[in-house]
Design an enzyme around this catalytic site. Structure first.
Site, PDB file in Angstrom:
ATOM      1  N   CYS A  89       0.830  -1.207   0.000  1.00 30.07           N
ATOM      2  CA  CYS A  89       0.000   0.000   0.000  1.00 30.07           C
ATOM      3  C   CYS A  89       0.872   1.267   0.000  1.00 30.07           C
ATOM      4  O   CYS A  89       1.503   1.560  -1.002  1.00 30.07           O
ATOM      5  CB  CYS A  89      -0.991  -0.057   1.150  1.00 30.07           C
ATOM      6  SG  CYS A  89      -2.412   1.007   0.853  1.00 30.07           S
ATOM      7  N   HIS A 213      -3.309  -5.052   1.679  1.00 32.32           N
ATOM      8  CA  HIS A 213      -2.685  -5.473   2.938  1.00 32.32           C
ATOM      9  C   HIS A 213      -2.906  -6.968   3.148  1.00 32.32           C
ATOM     10  O   HIS A 213      -4.000  -7.359   3.550  1.00 32.32           O
ATOM     11  CB  HIS A 213      -3.352  -4.735   4.111  1.00 32.32           C
ATOM     12  CG  HIS A 213      -3.107  -3.270   4.105  1.00 32.32           C
ATOM     13  ND1 HIS A 213      -2.178  -2.671   4.914  1.00 32.32           N
ATOM     14  CD2 HIS A 213      -3.668  -2.275   3.379  1.00 32.32           C
ATOM     15  CE1 HIS A 213      -2.171  -1.376   4.701  1.00 32.32           C
ATOM     16  NE2 HIS A 213      -3.065  -1.100   3.768  1.00 32.32           N
ATOM     17  N   GLU A 215      -1.273  -8.666   5.402  1.00 34.26           N
ATOM     18  CA  GLU A 215      -0.863  -8.983   6.779  1.00 34.26           C
ATOM     19  C   GLU A 215      -2.033  -8.954   7.755  1.00 34.26           C
ATOM     20  O   GLU A 215      -1.905  -9.416   8.882  1.00 34.26           O
ATOM     21  CB  GLU A 215       0.247  -8.014   7.237  1.00 34.26           C
ATOM     22  CG  GLU A 215      -0.174  -6.578   7.552  1.00 34.26           C
ATOM     23  CD  GLU A 215      -0.439  -5.717   6.325  1.00 34.26           C
ATOM     24  OE1 GLU A 215      -0.338  -6.230   5.197  1.00 34.26           O
ATOM     25  OE2 GLU A 215      -0.766  -4.528   6.505  1.00 34.26           O
TER      26      GLU A 215
HETATM   27  N1  LIG Z   1      -3.379   1.894   3.522  1.00 34.94           N
HETATM   28  C1  LIG Z   1      -2.473   2.676   2.993  1.00 34.94           C
HETATM   29  O1  LIG Z   1      -1.253   2.462   3.098  1.00 34.94           O
HETATM   30  C2  LIG Z   1      -2.993   3.932   2.339  1.00 34.94           C
HETATM   31  C3  LIG Z   1      -1.991   4.686   1.503  1.00 34.94           C
HETATM   32  C4  LIG Z   1      -2.369   6.147   1.438  1.00 34.94           C
HETATM   33  N2  LIG Z   1      -3.571   6.371   0.699  1.00 34.94           N
HETATM   34  C5  LIG Z   1      -1.214   6.962   0.860  1.00 34.94           C
HETATM   35  O2  LIG Z   1      -1.314   7.606  -0.134  1.00 34.94           O
HETATM   36  O3  LIG Z   1      -0.192   6.965   1.444  1.00 34.94           O
END
Ligand SMILES: NC(=O)CC[C@H](N)C(=O)O
Length: 241
Positions: A89, A213, A215
């Site tokens: 992410c 994610h 995890e």
């Molecule tokens: N769950 C996440 O890691 C979200 C990432 C977040 N939207 C960002 O731009 O950093």
């Protein structure tokens, strides 16, 4: 569960970048697979590990802190040498060479990344309507029985473009929303839009990244894949001695 992924009895040593975000869950998963896992906050701690996980969180904050803690440049150097890194992410955003829609601070400076992965990512790409969602996805290169991965997306990015070195591992169907409408489309807009496949997992050499994610769901195979990259690199290094 005991790990089959160790070499000469010594557990693989994984660091989790711990400047911000979802650190503890990754440490737990690596330990459950028989690896050693530790938080990395200082450049000297990078020397103790054979691979790093960049967790989810907020990429703008993570960028600022990674630079402030003196970790960005050493990580870039390690990545150039083939060091394994997995980004989830916000971690995927940190590994991307290019952000389609970087945030800009009050002084007008766009957020930076560590880079290394030849991809263009779009932050918060799934828009308001699907800001957070869960789904099951086929995922290439996974160890084990090949069943779908249960993926949790939380304000997740998608990968808009990949370079030649990058292998796509997973995609998800999402409404085809023009970039101008990102974050602002309504239910009616998405009902009109045709779903298209969006890239949500990639690998390039020893760099692995997922928009989602793994995890938080008990899904361990993506961490296993990452450990196998580390094991392979350790074997190559031992072989080269
Ligand atoms: N769950 C996440 O890691 C979200 C990432 C977040 N939207 C960002 O731009 O950093």
């Amino acid at each position: 569960m005991t790990s089959t992924i160790s070499l000469g009895g010594a557990a693989l040593r994984v660091g989790v970048l711990a400047v911000q975000g979802d650190v503890r869950e990754h440490i737990r998963v690596i330990k459950s697979l028989g690896g050693e896992a530790s938080a990395v906050r200082r450049p000297s701690e990078l020397e103790q590990v054979e691979g790093v996980i960049i967790p989810g969180g907020e990429s703008t904050t993570m960028d600022k802190l990674t630079r402030a803690f003196g970790l960005a440049e050493p990580l870039r150097e390690l990545i150039r040498e083939g060091f394994p890194v997995y980004g989830s992410c916000a971690g995927m955003i940190m590994l991307a060479d290019t952000i389609a829609d970087p945030s800009v601070d009050l002084a007008g400076n766009p957020q930076q990344t560590i880079g290394g992965l030849d991809i263009v990512v779009r932050r918060n790409a799934f828009g308001r309507q699907r800001e957070s969602f869960e789904t099951d996805l086929p995922f290439e290169e996974l160890p084990g029985n090949g069943s779908d991965v249960h993926a949790v997306f939380i304000r997740a990015p998608w990968v808009e473009k990949v370079g030649e070195s990058v292998k796509v591992l997973a995609q998800v169907e999402a409404p085809d929303t023009p970039p101008a409408e990102h974050g602002a489309h309504t239910g009616r807009d998405s009902a009109r839009a045709q779903p298209v496949a969006r890239i949500v997992a990639v690998r390039s050499g020893n760099l692995l990244a997922t928009s989602f994610h793994p995890e938080v769901t008990g899904e361990h195979r993506i961490h296993e894949l990452f450990l196998s990259l580390i094991a392979q690199r350790r074997a190559e290094h031992v072989g080269a001695l």
